[in-house]
Design a protein around this motif. Structure first.
Motif, PDB file in Angstrom:
ATOM      1  N   HIS A  24       7.274  -3.689   4.041  1.00  0.00           N
ATOM      2  CA  HIS A  24       7.063  -3.793   6.205  1.00  0.00           C
ATOM      3  C   HIS A  24       7.238  -5.460   6.361  1.00  0.00           C
ATOM      4  CE1 HIS A  24       4.644   0.254   5.691  1.00  0.00           C
ATOM      5  NE2 HIS A  24       5.799   0.510   6.170  1.00  0.00           N
ATOM      6  N   GLU A  69       9.240   3.097   9.956  1.00  0.00           N
ATOM      7  CA  GLU A  69       8.221   2.863  10.757  1.00  0.00           C
ATOM      8  C   GLU A  69       7.847   1.457  11.475  1.00  0.00           C
ATOM      9  OE1 GLU A  69       5.308   2.515   6.992  1.00  0.00           O
ATOM     10  OE2 GLU A  69       4.952   4.965   7.750  1.00  0.00           O
ATOM     11  N   GLU A  72       9.659   2.564  14.910  1.00  0.00           N
ATOM     12  CA  GLU A  72       7.920   3.610  15.815  1.00  0.00           C
ATOM     13  C   GLU A  72       7.765   2.363  16.575  1.00  0.00           C
ATOM     14  OE1 GLU A  72       6.231   5.517  12.485  1.00  0.00           O
ATOM     15  OE2 GLU A  72       8.196   7.091  12.419  1.00  0.00           O
TER      16      GLU A  72
END
Length: 285
Positions: A24, A69, A72
């Protein structure tokens, strides 16, 4: 746009986000690079292939999972384009809220200036974080200033404890599932063993289910009852229904052989004895 404050806010936020991993962070750094090239203007046009190349992500599924993600958790605002001739766009959300404490008198002003719900959520999250940090610092020491390294060590210890608890929870779950599987196998094995010898009425009912005369059920039950329910006289029977099916097949084969032996050329014919028809009884034996 102060990119130093933005990156500081990003790392402050990501340090407490335990569900994110290095993939990420790598993807966000690739997005930040494109945002930098666009002079920190939103929105920016992105290319999946280019982001995957910069972030060293080899799997398309991993790329989509990470970008979803990040959205989110309010790092970015992703606007996918399903048109192959038009690129997707992306907004990099402001993370300056995480770089400095917010005074109580300024909280209301900042909330009123928040243009979007995302910014409003970021402000609330920063306020909660500030309150928690103050409580931790008050618990750790009564001094006015707490060294930064001590605060960092406390975060690392907390992260390590959380990861340890997660691993312990996963291991307990796996152990429980394994015990359930072993229990089901044991119960299944015992159920088969306990059903031998079967009830005579169950045997008759199963023969009727297979459209076989009741006399065959009597023969089957008497045969195995007499030899202690042993297959071949040696091995303990495990499945009496399978034994009945074999019994029926064998009885059908015996019936066919008996029918063939009394038909055609094998049928006994009169006057075919191995003696002469005209015998002279005057001859000595």
């Amino acid at each position: 746009m102060n990119y130093i404050k933005h990156l500081t806010g990003f790392f402050e936020k990501v340090s407490t986000d335990y569900d994110l991993n290095p993939t990420h962070i790598s993807l966000y750094m690739a997005i930040f690079q494109l945002w930098n090239q666009n002079r920190f203007q939103n929105p920016i046009s992105i290319s999946r292939d280019e982001l995957m190349r910069i972030s060293k992500i080899a799997s398309t599924a991993t790329y989509h999972k990470c970008i979803k993600e990040l959205q989110e958790r309010e790092y970015i605002e992703y606007n996918p384009s399903f048109n192959p001739f038009k690129g997707s766009t992306l907004n990099v959300l402001n993370l300056d809220f995480y770089t400095k404490p917010i005074a109580k008198k300024d909280i209301k002003k900042i909330k009123n200036k928040a243009k979007t719900q995302l910014e409003f959520n970021l402000v609330n999250e920063q306020v909660d974080k500030q309150v928690n940090e103050q409580a931790v610092n008050k618990y750790q020491t009564s001094a006015k200033h707490v060294p930064y390294i001590n605060n960092t060590n406390s975060i690392n210890i907390a992260n390590e404890q959380i990861q340890k608890n997660k691993r312990k929870e996963i291991k307990n779950k796996e152990d429980t599932e394994q015990k359930e599987i072993q229990k089901k196998r044991y119960e299944k094995k015992n159920k088969i063993e306990q059903s031998i010898p079967p009830d005579k009425n169950e045997v008759i009912a199963y023969f009727k289910e297979k459209n076989t005369p009741t006399i065959e059920a009597e023969k089957f039950y008497n045969h195995f009852e007499s030899n202690g329910w042993l297959v071949g006289g040696k091995t303990k029977m495990k499945d009496w229904k399978a034994a009945i099916r074999n019994w029926i097949l064998n009885s059908q084969n015996f019936s066919k052989q008996a029918t063939q032996s009394f038909s055609g050329t094998n049928k006994p014919q009169p006057q075919h004895l191995q003696t002469s028809i005209h015998k002279n009884y005057g001859e000595p034996l």
